[in-house]
Design an enzyme around this catalytic site. Structure first.
Site, short mmCIF file in Angstrom:
data_model
loop_
_atom_site.label_atom_id
_atom_site.label_comp_id
_atom_site.label_asym_id
_atom_site.label_seq_id
_atom_site.Cartn_x
_atom_site.Cartn_y
_atom_site.Cartn_z
N LYS A 25 36.67 29.55 32.16
CA LYS A 25 36.49 30.81 32.14
C LYS A 25 37.02 31.45 33.27
O LYS A 25 38.01 32.29 33.44
CB LYS A 25 35.11 31.13 31.76
CG LYS A 25 34.68 32.57 32.28
CD LYS A 25 33.53 33.13 31.38
CE LYS A 25 32.35 33.17 32.22
NZ LYS A 25 32.34 34.17 33.32
N SER A 170 31.11 34.96 47.70
CA SER A 170 31.34 35.13 46.36
C SER A 170 33.02 35.00 45.97
O SER A 170 33.56 35.58 46.48
CB SER A 170 31.07 36.83 45.88
OG SER A 170 32.08 37.18 44.68
N GLN A 172 34.63 35.50 43.21
CA GLN A 172 35.29 36.92 42.60
C GLN A 172 35.62 37.93 43.83
O GLN A 172 37.00 38.48 43.50
CB GLN A 172 34.25 37.49 41.61
CG GLN A 172 33.54 36.72 40.58
CD GLN A 172 32.71 37.61 39.77
OE1 GLN A 172 32.22 38.40 40.24
NE2 GLN A 172 32.32 36.92 38.69
N ASP A 322 26.27 29.03 38.46
CA ASP A 322 26.50 29.14 37.20
C ASP A 322 25.39 28.14 36.25
O ASP A 322 25.25 28.21 35.28
CB ASP A 322 27.78 29.12 36.45
CG ASP A 322 28.61 30.56 36.96
OD1 ASP A 322 27.72 31.49 37.35
OD2 ASP A 322 29.76 30.53 36.79
C1 S3P Z 1 33.26 33.22 39.39
C2 S3P Z 1 32.27 33.36 40.43
C3 S3P Z 1 30.92 33.53 40.41
C4 S3P Z 1 30.09 32.92 38.78
C5 S3P Z 1 30.79 33.69 37.75
C6 S3P Z 1 32.53 33.20 37.80
C7 S3P Z 1 34.64 33.19 39.48
O1 S3P Z 1 30.42 34.78 40.61
O2 S3P Z 1 28.73 33.25 39.04
O3 S3P Z 1 30.34 33.44 36.67
O4 S3P Z 1 35.22 32.97 38.39
O5 S3P Z 1 35.12 33.49 40.57
P1 S3P Z 1 30.42 35.10 42.28
O6 S3P Z 1 31.68 34.72 42.84
O7 S3P Z 1 30.28 36.64 42.27
O8 S3P Z 1 29.04 34.60 42.97
#
Ligand code: S3P
Length: 436
Positions: A25, A170, A172, A322
Site C-alpha cells: 500500500k 511520520s 507520510q 501498522d
Molecule cells: C505510512 C506511514 C505510517 C503508516 C501508514 C502508512 C506511509 O503512518 O501508519 O499506514 O505509507 O508512509 P505515519 O507515517 O503517519 O506514522
C-alpha cells in the site's frame, strides 16, 4: 451510504498453504503520485487492491492525470505522466479513508498554481493534519483547515525550500515534504527523529530524482533540490508486508503451521516484524532475495513453534506501527504476554487503535492494561468468541479475525467490510489458509 457487513470467524487448528499478497500500500500510493508528475508513461504491476490506493488514483485523475487498468481484473496500472504541472480539479479531491493520500498529495498540490480542496470520510476528518499544514505553510502554501483537521483548502504556487526537523516520526509527513521539495526553489532538508519507512526516498530515486540521505542519530536526514524532472517507471510492486502480518501472526499462534509467502516486500525499514516474530519463536526462512528499483523482495517459508512474549518500545514502536494491532491481538496466546510502549501515534490512526484493541480483547475475556502510549497484555490467557466491532478500521477488523482463530467458539466482527481499505480479499484468503 456505506454498506456494513459482518464476518463470522470459527476457531482453526492450523494455518497451512501459500499466499501471495497484493502490492504494498505505501509503495502503491507513492508510485501513483510520482507517476502522475513524471514525464512519460509508467506501468505499475501488482498495484494495491485496497480502496485507499484507489482513492489516490481517483485524486490523480481529478488532477488531470490519465491512467487505466491494463486489462479488466488485472492490477497493472498504466499512467500517463503529465510532468510537474497538474490540472486544476473541478471538485474536491476525495481521499476517502486514506491519511496517506491526503498527507502525501498535499505536498504535491502545494506546488501547483491553483487551489485544491481535499476531503475525506468521517475517520479521516478526525485525523491531525497540522503536521503537514505547518511545514507546507512555511514553504509558502496557503492552507485552510478545520482547526488542523480536514477538509483542507490548499492554494499552491512556487515554494521556498525548507530546513525542517519533524516533531513526529511520520513517513507520510517525510514523503509529503520531499514531494513539496520538488517544487521549491533550492534545496530542502528534512530530518526525522526516528527512522521511518523510506519508500518515498526509494521511489523518488526510481523515478530519476537525485537526493542525499544519511543517518542522523536514531533518525535520518534527506536533502532534495527542487525543479528536478521525473521519468516514467515500469515496475512490479512487491507484496504488502503489513497485510502479510495478519497471516504471519495467524501462523504464529499454532505450533503446527506451515506457510509460504512468495514475492514479499522485505525493505529493512518495514521488515522489523519478521525479527520480532522470530524472537517470539516463529521459524522464518527467506529465499530468493531480489531488488526491484531499490525495494527488496523475498520469499518466506514459515513454521509455527512455541510463542514467547516480547516488549515493543522506542524505535520498534515506530517501525511496527501498522503491525502492533495484530501483535497485541495475539498477545494472550504468548507465554509471557506483550507490552507495547511509545506508541501514542496509534491513538490517531484510522481509529484509536489502543482503545480498540483493549475493548475487543476484553470482550473476548482477556485481561488487558491500557495505557496512554500502549498496552500491557499478559500471556497464557484463553479467549472466548465474542461480538466485536472493527471501529471502521481495516487493521482492527483483520487483527481480531486472527485472534478469533484461537478463541473458544465463534466470533462475529461487525464492520468487517473495512478490511477492503487495504486488503479486499482478506477474509476469503484467511478462510482458505485455515485448517479445521
Ligand atoms: C505510512 C506511514 C505510517 C503508516 C501508514 C502508512 C506511509 O503512518 O501508519 O499506514 O505509507 O508512509 P505515519 O507515517 O503517519 O506514522
Amino acid at each position: 451510504m456505506k454498506i456494513q457487513s459482518e464476518a463470522i470467524v470459527r476457531p482453526a487448528r492450523n494455518i497451512s498453504g501459500s499466499v501471495e499478497l497484493p502490492g504494498d500500500k505505501s509503495i502503491s500510493h507513492r508510485y501513483a503520485m510520482l507517476a502522475g508528475i513524471a514525464e512519460g508513461p509508467s506501468s505499475l504491476e501488482n498495484y494495491s487492491t485496497g480502496a485507499d490506493c484507489a482513492s489516490t488514483l481517483g485524486c490523480m485523475r481529478a488532477l488531470g492525470v490519465a491512467w487505466e487498468r491494463k486489462a479488466e481484473g488485472q492490477n497493472t496500472i498504466e499512467v500517463q505522466g503529465r510532468g510537474l504541472s497538474l490540472g486544476a480539479p473541478t471538485d474536491p479531491l476525495d481521499c476517502g479513508n486514506s491519511g496517506s493520500t491526503m498527507r502525501m498529495l498535499s505536498g504535491i498540490v502545494s506546488g501547483q498554481h491553483f487551489t485544491s480542496e481535499m476531503m475525506g470520510d468521517e475517520s479521516l476528518s478526525r485525523r491531525p493534519m497540522e503536521r503537514v499544514i505547518k511545514p507546507l505553510s512555511a514553504m509558502g502554501a496557503q492552507i485552510d483547515s478545520q482547526q488542523g483537521k480536514p477538509p483542507l483548502r490548499i492554494t499552491g504556487g512556487s515554494l521556498k525550500p525548507i530546513d525542517y526537523k519533524m516533531p513526529v516520526a511520520s513517513a507520510q509527513v517525510k514523503s509529503c515534504l520531499m514531494f513539496a521539495g520538488l517544487f521549491a526553489d533550492g534545496e530542502s532538508r528534512i530530518e526525522e527523529p526516528l527512522r521511518t519507512r523510506d519508500h518515498g526516498e526509494v521511489a523518488l530515486r526510481a523515478f530519476g530524482v537525485k537526493l542525499d540521505r544519511k543517518s542522523a542519530g536514531p533518525g535520518s536526514e534527506v536533502r532534495i533540490r527542487g525543479g528536478q524532472r521525473l521519468h516514467g517507471l515500469e515496475t512490479r510492486i512487491p507484496g504488502d508486508i503489513s497485510s502479510a502480518a495478519f497471516f504471519l501472526c495467524a501462523a504464529a499462534i499454532f505450533p503446527g503451521s506451515q506457510l509460504v509467502i512468495p514475492n514479499l516486500l522485505m525493505n529493512p525499514t518495514r521488515a522489523r516484524l519478521l525479527d520480532i516474530l522470530m524472537q517470539m519463536g516463529l521459524r522464518i526462512s527467506v529465499t530468493q532475495l531480489d531488488e526491484i528499483h531499490g525495494e527488496l523482495v523475498g520469499s518466506l517459508q514459515v513454521e509455527g513453534g512455541k510463542l514467547k512474549g516480547i516488549a515493543i518500545a522506542g524505535a520498534d514502536s515506530a517501525a511496527l506501527i501498522d503491525e502492533i494491532p495484530v501483535l497485541a491481538a495475539i498477545a494472550p496466546f504468548t507465554e509471557q504476554g506483550i507490552e507495547v510502549r511509545d506508541a501514542k501515534e496509534l491513538r490517531v490512526k484510522e481509529s484509536d487503535r489502543i482503545a480498540a484493541v483493549a475493548t475487543n480483547l476484553r470482550l473476548m475475556g482477556a485481561q488487558v492494561e491500557e495505557r496512554e502510549d500502549g498496552l500491557e497484555i499478559p500471556g497464557g490467557q484463553t479467549l472466548h468468541g465474542a461480538e466485536l466491532d472493527s471501529f471502521s478500521d481495516h487493521r482492527i477488523a483483520m487483527a481480531f479475525a486472527v485472534a478469533a482463530l484461537r478463541a473458544e467458539g465463534e466470533t462475529l466482527i461487525r464492520g468487517a467490510e473495512s478490511a477492503a481499505i487495504s486488503y479486499p480479499a482478506f477474509f476469503n484468503t484467511l478462510e482458505e489458509l485455515s485448517e479445521r
